[in-house]
Write a protein that holds these residues in place. Structure first.
Motif, PDB file in Angstrom:
ATOM      1  N   ALA A  42      -8.444   3.123  11.385  1.00 57.53           N
ATOM      2  CA  ALA A  42      -7.034   3.438  11.165  1.00 57.53           C
ATOM      3  C   ALA A  42      -6.565   2.815   9.864  1.00 57.53           C
ATOM      4  CB  ALA A  42      -6.187   2.934  12.318  1.00 57.53           C
ATOM      5  N   VAL A  43      -5.760   3.563   9.102  1.00 55.30           N
ATOM      6  CA  VAL A  43      -5.228   3.065   7.840  1.00 55.30           C
ATOM      7  C   VAL A  43      -3.707   3.093   7.888  1.00 55.30           C
ATOM      8  CG1 VAL A  43      -7.251   3.649   6.462  1.00 55.30           C
ATOM      9  CG2 VAL A  43      -5.498   5.366   6.784  1.00 55.30           C
ATOM     10  N   ASN A  44      -3.124   2.033   7.325  1.00 48.70           N
ATOM     11  CA  ASN A  44      -1.666   1.915   7.294  1.00 48.70           C
ATOM     12  C   ASN A  44      -1.236   1.517   5.908  1.00 48.70           C
ATOM     13  OD1 ASN A  44      -0.658   2.398  10.016  1.00 48.70           O
ATOM     14  ND2 ASN A  44      -2.049   0.723  10.564  1.00 48.70           N
ATOM     15  N   PRO A  45      -0.164   2.075   5.407  1.00 44.50           N
ATOM     16  CA  PRO A  45       0.639   3.100   6.078  1.00 44.50           C
ATOM     17  C   PRO A  45      -0.113   4.432   6.129  1.00 44.50           C
ATOM     18  CG  PRO A  45       1.447   2.759   3.849  1.00 44.50           C
ATOM     19  CD  PRO A  45       0.350   1.746   4.074  1.00 44.50           C
ATOM     20  N   PRO A  46       0.195   5.275   7.119  1.00 45.28           N
ATOM     21  CA  PRO A  46      -0.544   6.535   7.248  1.00 45.28           C
ATOM     22  C   PRO A  46      -0.245   7.539   6.134  1.00 45.28           C
ATOM     23  CG  PRO A  46       1.183   6.395   8.915  1.00 45.28           C
ATOM     24  CD  PRO A  46       1.143   5.074   8.215  1.00 45.28           C
ATOM     25  N   GLY A  47       0.878   7.410   5.457  1.00 48.21           N
ATOM     26  CA  GLY A  47       1.274   8.386   4.438  1.00 48.21           C
ATOM     27  C   GLY A  47       0.551   8.262   3.116  1.00 48.21           C
ATOM     28  N   SER A  48       0.277   7.034   2.673  1.00 44.62           N
ATOM     29  CA  SER A  48      -0.448   6.817   1.414  1.00 44.62           C
ATOM     30  C   SER A  48      -0.921   5.379   1.376  1.00 44.62           C
ATOM     31  CB  SER A  48       0.438   7.110   0.202  1.00 44.62           C
ATOM     32  OG  SER A  48       1.486   6.165   0.126  1.00 44.62           O
ATOM     33  N   GLY A  49      -1.971   5.155   0.614  1.00 49.22           N
ATOM     34  CA  GLY A  49      -2.486   3.802   0.487  1.00 49.22           C
ATOM     35  C   GLY A  49      -3.875   3.799  -0.100  1.00 49.22           C
ATOM     36  N   SER A  50      -4.536   2.640   0.004  1.00 47.01           N
ATOM     37  CA  SER A  50      -5.897   2.511  -0.502  1.00 47.01           C
ATOM     38  C   SER A  50      -6.625   1.434   0.282  1.00 47.01           C
ATOM     39  CB  SER A  50      -5.896   2.188  -1.995  1.00 47.01           C
ATOM     40  OG  SER A  50      -5.287   0.936  -2.226  1.00 47.01           O
ATOM     41  N   VAL A  51      -7.950   1.536   0.265  1.00 46.10           N
ATOM     42  CA  VAL A  51      -8.814   0.565   0.931  1.00 46.10           C
ATOM     43  C   VAL A  51     -10.136   0.505   0.167  1.00 46.10           C
ATOM     44  CG1 VAL A  51      -9.766   2.264   2.558  1.00 46.10           C
ATOM     45  CG2 VAL A  51      -9.769  -0.159   3.163  1.00 46.10           C
ATOM     46  N   ASN A  52     -10.707  -0.684   0.054  1.00 46.22           N
ATOM     47  CA  ASN A  52     -12.002  -0.843  -0.609  1.00 46.22           C
ATOM     48  C   ASN A  52     -13.135  -0.601   0.381  1.00 46.22           C
ATOM     49  OD1 ASN A  52     -10.974  -1.470  -3.144  1.00 46.22           O
ATOM     50  ND2 ASN A  52     -10.857  -3.644  -2.682  1.00 46.22           N
ATOM     51  N   VAL A  53     -14.190   0.060  -0.080  1.00 47.44           N
ATOM     52  CA  VAL A  53     -15.373   0.306   0.732  1.00 47.44           C
ATOM     53  C   VAL A  53     -16.607  -0.139  -0.029  1.00 47.44           C
ATOM     54  CG1 VAL A  53     -14.365   2.182   2.093  1.00 47.44           C
ATOM     55  CG2 VAL A  53     -15.499   2.707  -0.082  1.00 47.44           C
ATOM     56  N   LEU A  54     -17.663  -0.462   0.715  1.00 44.51           N
ATOM     57  CA  LEU A  54     -18.901  -0.964   0.127  1.00 44.51           C
ATOM     58  C   LEU A  54     -20.093  -0.295   0.824  1.00 44.51           C
ATOM     59  CD1 LEU A  54     -19.875  -3.215  -1.903  1.00 44.51           C
ATOM     60  CD2 LEU A  54     -20.081  -4.683   0.091  1.00 44.51           C
ATOM     61  N   PRO A  55     -20.287   1.011   0.590  1.00 47.42           N
ATOM     62  CA  PRO A  55     -21.390   1.709   1.268  1.00 47.42           C
ATOM     63  C   PRO A  55     -22.745   1.370   0.643  1.00 47.42           C
ATOM     64  CG  PRO A  55     -20.337   3.188  -0.259  1.00 47.42           C
ATOM     65  CD  PRO A  55     -19.537   1.899  -0.290  1.00 47.42           C
ATOM     66  N   LEU A  56     -23.794   1.474   1.449  1.00 48.97           N
ATOM     67  CA  LEU A  56     -25.154   1.209   0.961  1.00 48.97           C
ATOM     68  C   LEU A  56     -25.871   2.477   0.525  1.00 48.97           C
ATOM     69  CD1 LEU A  56     -26.273  -1.409   3.620  1.00 48.97           C
ATOM     70  CD2 LEU A  56     -25.436  -1.819   1.298  1.00 48.97           C
ATOM     71  N   VAL A  57     -25.370   3.624   0.982  1.00 47.17           N
ATOM     72  CA  VAL A  57     -25.986   4.918   0.666  1.00 47.17           C
ATOM     73  C   VAL A  57     -24.886   5.911   0.304  1.00 47.17           C
ATOM     74  CG1 VAL A  57     -27.993   4.542   2.165  1.00 47.17           C
ATOM     75  CG2 VAL A  57     -25.948   5.661   3.083  1.00 47.17           C
ATOM     76  N   ASN A  58     -25.268   7.076  -0.235  1.00 48.73           N
ATOM     77  CA  ASN A  58     -24.299   8.136  -0.515  1.00 48.73           C
ATOM     78  C   ASN A  58     -23.507   8.415   0.755  1.00 48.73           C
ATOM     79  OD1 ASN A  58     -25.459   8.296  -3.034  1.00 48.73           O
ATOM     80  ND2 ASN A  58     -26.595  10.163  -2.612  1.00 48.73           N
ATOM     81  N   THR A  59     -22.189   8.477   0.637  1.00 48.96           N
ATOM     82  CA  THR A  59     -21.332   8.620   1.812  1.00 48.96           C
ATOM     83  C   THR A  59     -20.184   9.566   1.521  1.00 48.96           C
ATOM     84  OG1 THR A  59     -21.844   6.329   2.435  1.00 48.96           O
ATOM     85  CG2 THR A  59     -19.949   7.335   3.508  1.00 48.96           C
ATOM     86  N   THR A  60     -19.875  10.428   2.491  1.00 48.54           N
ATOM     87  CA  THR A  60     -18.669  11.253   2.424  1.00 48.54           C
ATOM     88  C   THR A  60     -17.673  10.694   3.430  1.00 48.54           C
ATOM     89  OG1 THR A  60     -19.878  13.219   1.739  1.00 48.54           O
ATOM     90  CG2 THR A  60     -17.702  13.570   2.718  1.00 48.54           C
ATOM     91  N   TYR A  61     -16.499  10.336   2.934  1.00 44.66           N
ATOM     92  CA  TYR A  61     -15.439   9.812   3.781  1.00 44.66           C
ATOM     93  C   TYR A  61     -14.468  10.942   4.096  1.00 44.66           C
ATOM     94  CZ  TYR A  61     -17.171   5.197   2.620  1.00 44.66           C
ATOM     95  OH  TYR A  61     -17.966   4.096   2.477  1.00 44.66           O
ATOM     96  N   THR A  62     -14.011  11.009   5.338  1.00 45.15           N
ATOM     97  CA  THR A  62     -13.045  12.023   5.755  1.00 45.15           C
ATOM     98  C   THR A  62     -11.820  11.331   6.328  1.00 45.15           C
ATOM     99  OG1 THR A  62     -14.803  13.615   6.233  1.00 45.15           O
ATOM    100  CG2 THR A  62     -12.641  14.041   7.230  1.00 45.15           C
ATOM    101  N   LEU A  63     -10.672  11.682   5.777  1.00 41.02           N
ATOM    102  CA  LEU A  63      -9.383  11.189   6.263  1.00 41.02           C
ATOM    103  C   LEU A  63      -8.817  12.227   7.215  1.00 41.02           C
ATOM    104  CD1 LEU A  63      -6.851   9.270   6.071  1.00 41.02           C
ATOM    105  CD2 LEU A  63      -6.107  10.713   4.159  1.00 41.02           C
ATOM    106  N   THR A  64      -8.431  11.801   8.413  1.00 40.57           N
ATOM    107  CA  THR A  64      -7.777  12.678   9.385  1.00 40.57           C
ATOM    108  C   THR A  64      -6.345  12.187   9.559  1.00 40.57           C
ATOM    109  OG1 THR A  64      -9.857  13.055  10.546  1.00 40.57           O
ATOM    110  CG2 THR A  64      -7.837  13.599  11.745  1.00 40.57           C
ATOM    111  N   VAL A  65      -5.382  13.089   9.297  1.00 37.83           N
ATOM    112  CA  VAL A  65      -3.959  12.762   9.445  1.00 37.83           C
ATOM    113  C   VAL A  65      -3.421  13.530  10.653  1.00 37.83           C
ATOM    114  CG1 VAL A  65      -3.574  12.123   7.050  1.00 37.83           C
ATOM    115  CG2 VAL A  65      -3.366  14.503   7.698  1.00 37.83           C
TER     116      VAL A  65
END
Length: 168
Positions: A42-65
């Protein structure tokens, strides 16, 4: 009521393994909740924002609103470059050894023994090895995939650092 929509981006969109990227999102339609897959949650606020990620392999992230009127999704892909592996063989006459072994040669006092080195055991699982840095006793002696050097009596540390087509 409108269904929520979103936009998700990764900056930078290509990283070296061990580096972080920032996922940023914006939404329309006033969602009541937003989640990002791949262990972000879960990310807050739900309307807009940012978060840092540190993946080890190629990754596709999907945001569900989500909101009462429905849900929407958007995605961002992040390419992760894995570092190359340095490996080599050293040969003198009929004797050879790899980077994890010792090459013992008979050398008379005042004489030298020629040794050829090859980076043929180096590899890069997601690219190509394009750079080589050979060191003997801590001093850089060559920047090619192969080189030769003569050694007098003594013990010598030989090391190889390789870089790939993406600079790692």
């Amino acid at each position: 009521p409108t269904t929520p929509t979103c936009a998700l981006s990764a900056n930078p969109s290509a990283i070296n393994q061990g580096q972080a990227s920032t996922l940023s999102w914006t939404t329309n339609g006033s969602p009541t909740s937003s989640t990002i897959n791949n262990n972000v949650g879960a990310v807050n606020p739900p309307g807009s924002g940012s978060v840092n990620v540190l993946p080890l392999v190629n990754t596709t992230y999907t945001l569900t609103v989500i909101k009462v009127a429905g849900s929407g999704t958007c995605s961002a892909s992040l390419a992760v470059n894995r570092p190359p592996t340095a490996g080599f063989t050293m040969t003198s006459g009929m004797q050879s050894a790899t980077e994890s072994q010792t090459l013992n040669l008979p050398v008379l006092p005042g004489a030298t023994a020629p040794v050829s080195f090859s980076a043929n055991r180096s590899s890069d699982s997601d690219g190509t090895v394009v750079g080589w840095q050979w060191k003997v006793g801590g001093a850089v002696v060559a920047s090619t995939p192969m080189f030769s050097q003569s050694f007098a009596v003594g013990m010598y540390n030989v090391s190889l650092v390789v870089t790939d087509n993406l600079g790692v």
